[in-house]
Design an enzyme around this catalytic site. Structure first.
Site, PDB file in Angstrom:
ATOM      1  N   HIS A 121       2.010   1.772   6.274  1.00 30.05           N
ATOM      2  CA  HIS A 121       2.431   0.841   5.220  1.00 30.05           C
ATOM      3  C   HIS A 121       1.354   0.601   4.166  1.00 30.05           C
ATOM      4  O   HIS A 121       1.633  -0.052   3.158  1.00 30.05           O
ATOM      5  CB  HIS A 121       2.873  -0.480   5.856  1.00 30.05           C
ATOM      6  CG  HIS A 121       3.664  -1.346   4.939  1.00 30.05           C
ATOM      7  ND1 HIS A 121       4.765  -0.891   4.234  1.00 30.05           N
ATOM      8  CD2 HIS A 121       3.515  -2.651   4.588  1.00 30.05           C
ATOM      9  CE1 HIS A 121       5.253  -1.865   3.502  1.00 30.05           C
ATOM     10  NE2 HIS A 121       4.517  -2.945   3.692  1.00 30.05           N
ATOM     11  N   TYR A 131       4.854  -9.618   1.799  1.00 36.52           N
ATOM     12  CA  TYR A 131       5.510 -10.580   2.690  1.00 36.52           C
ATOM     13  C   TYR A 131       4.506 -11.451   3.435  1.00 36.52           C
ATOM     14  O   TYR A 131       3.591 -10.950   4.092  1.00 36.52           O
ATOM     15  CB  TYR A 131       6.358  -9.805   3.694  1.00 36.52           C
ATOM     16  CG  TYR A 131       7.368 -10.622   4.469  1.00 36.52           C
ATOM     17  CD1 TYR A 131       8.546 -11.033   3.873  1.00 36.52           C
ATOM     18  CD2 TYR A 131       7.159 -10.937   5.803  1.00 36.52           C
ATOM     19  CE1 TYR A 131       9.500 -11.749   4.587  1.00 36.52           C
ATOM     20  CE2 TYR A 131       8.100 -11.654   6.528  1.00 36.52           C
ATOM     21  CZ  TYR A 131       9.274 -12.062   5.909  1.00 36.52           C
ATOM     22  OH  TYR A 131      10.200 -12.774   6.614  1.00 36.52           O
ATOM     23  N   ASP A 180       5.311   5.156   7.536  1.00 36.03           N
ATOM     24  CA  ASP A 180       5.507   3.724   7.288  1.00 36.03           C
ATOM     25  C   ASP A 180       6.685   3.210   8.102  1.00 36.03           C
ATOM     26  O   ASP A 180       7.841   3.503   7.802  1.00 36.03           O
ATOM     27  CB  ASP A 180       5.755   3.494   5.796  1.00 36.03           C
ATOM     28  CG  ASP A 180       5.788   2.020   5.414  1.00 36.03           C
ATOM     29  OD1 ASP A 180       5.794   1.164   6.311  1.00 36.03           O
ATOM     30  OD2 ASP A 180       5.798   1.745   4.204  1.00 36.03           O
ATOM     31  N   SER A 222       5.075  -3.442  -1.144  1.00 39.28           N
ATOM     32  CA  SER A 222       5.928  -3.948  -0.076  1.00 39.28           C
ATOM     33  C   SER A 222       6.926  -4.956  -0.647  1.00 39.28           C
ATOM     34  O   SER A 222       7.703  -4.607  -1.533  1.00 39.28           O
ATOM     35  CB  SER A 222       5.063  -4.527   1.042  1.00 39.28           C
ATOM     36  OG  SER A 222       5.838  -4.787   2.197  1.00 39.28           O
ATOM     37  N   GLN A 223       6.924  -6.210  -0.180  1.00 42.04           N
ATOM     38  CA  GLN A 223       7.812  -7.201  -0.789  1.00 42.04           C
ATOM     39  C   GLN A 223       7.563  -7.277  -2.291  1.00 42.04           C
ATOM     40  O   GLN A 223       8.509  -7.382  -3.086  1.00 42.04           O
ATOM     41  CB  GLN A 223       7.581  -8.570  -0.156  1.00 42.04           C
ATOM     42  CG  GLN A 223       8.383  -9.698  -0.787  1.00 42.04           C
ATOM     43  CD  GLN A 223       8.077 -11.041  -0.168  1.00 42.04           C
ATOM     44  OE1 GLN A 223       8.834 -11.534   0.658  1.00 42.04           O
ATOM     45  NE2 GLN A 223       6.951 -11.636  -0.542  1.00 42.04           N
TER      46      GLN A 223
END
Length: 324
Positions: free
Chosen positions: A304, A92, A275, A188-189
């Site tokens: 994360h 992101y 996370d 992540s994204q």
């Protein structure tokens, strides 16, 4: 960081009840059909870099609604014969940056296509792809979770997920690539987009590596973490409580717990128990819903970062086996 979500033994059993949109399949079939109808041939231009072991190409292809999307293609310079290909998606706020930032997979012997992220690329790594959708612009700093969020048709992630599927389709057609050995990866994204691409381009994807994926069980995520990006939705609903139901109905169309029952390729996930950005229970919800063969790496002491170099090594081992 502390342990704040479900205990690990409960995470292995965590299979939440979810309500899948009744028209989810037709929504994505029509969206992707429109993108394919508007598609133009990809263009790959050789880039002169100081990288002696890597041949780099600046790639442009058409994504959602025929919009131009940028990518880097890195190839091992000395490679011969059809190569397995890794398509990577970005976290992101980041963009494709520069070619030398993406050397892992070409060093491991793969053709490596890195998709730029429309409208992003102004937070921690630069990007080159605008988001010309109805609510779009770019590059810009985050705020993408609420861009067009009142309607699935105008939502930002409809456009971005379509780009990801098109990136897979383009990668499969690149010269010198073995389309039967195509993997999608990301963190992540990027991990969420890898799952989306594996679900919506299921016949093309042979393996998936999804590190602490975003866009998983979003309805739960917004209730258990104060961290962005999910907190962007919370702030929007706090200011517009009368529109919260519409917001949640929209994000259901891009939630991996609803999409991954369509996936069939072997997948490697990671979850980190500390996370707060992609809470572990949301990752496990998508993991349990995933229809293909799957493995999970759990990092008890990570936030994360989700495994860092340890997971990178595990991902290389996984793809070496899955794409052999």
């Amino acid at each position: 960081m502390t342990l704040f979500d479900l205990p690990l033994d409960e995470l292995w059993r965590h299979r939440p009840r979810v309500s899948r949109p009744a028209d989810l399949d037709s929504f994505w079939e029509e969206t992707l059909a429109d993108a394919r109808a508007a598609a133009a041939p990809a263009v790959a231009t050789r880039v002169d870099t100081a990288l002696r072991g890597v041949a780099t190409y600046d790639v442009s292809f058409t994504g959602y609604a025929g919009h131009q999307v940028k990518a880097w293609l890195n190839l091992p310079a000395a490679a011969s014969g059809p190569l397995p290909v890794v398509v990577e998606f970005i976290g992101y706020g980041g963009g494709r940056g520069r070619p030398h930032e993406w050397l892992l997979w070409s060093a491991a012997g793969y053709a490596h296509l890195v998709m730029d992220t429309r409208g992003q690329g102004a937070s921690w790594r630069g990007g080159d792809t605008p988001d010309p959708g109805p609510d779009g612009a770019g590059p810009s700093v985050p705020g993408f979770m609420t861009r067009g969020v009142l309607d699935p048709a105008t939502y930002y992630y409809r456009r971005l997920i379509t780009d990801a599927v098109r990136a897979v389709e383009v990668a499969a057609e690149l010269p010198g690539v073995d389309a039967t050995r195509l993997a999608v990866v990301g963190a992540s994204q990027g991990g969420g987009l890898a799952l989306a691409a594996a679900s919506l381009a299921a016949g093309r994807v042979a393996a998936v590596v999804s590190q602490v994926p975003f866009l998983c069980h979003i309805r739960r995520a917004v209730t258990i973490t104060d961290a962005d990006p999910y907190a962007e939705l919370v702030r929007f609903c706090r200011v517009h409580p009368d529109r919260a139901a519409a917001v949640l109905a929209t994000v259901d169309y891009v939630d991996m717990v609803h999409l991954v029952p369509r996936a069939s390729a072997p997948a490697l996930f990671s979850a980190a128990l500390m996370d707060q950005i992609c809470p572990p229970s949301t990752v496990f919800a998508a993991y349990h819903a995933y229809a293909g063969p799957k493995e999970m790496e759990v990092y008890e002491w990570d936030g994360h970062e989700g495994g860092r170099a340890h997971f990178a090594q595990r991902g290389m081992e996984f793809l070496a086996s899955a794409l052999k």
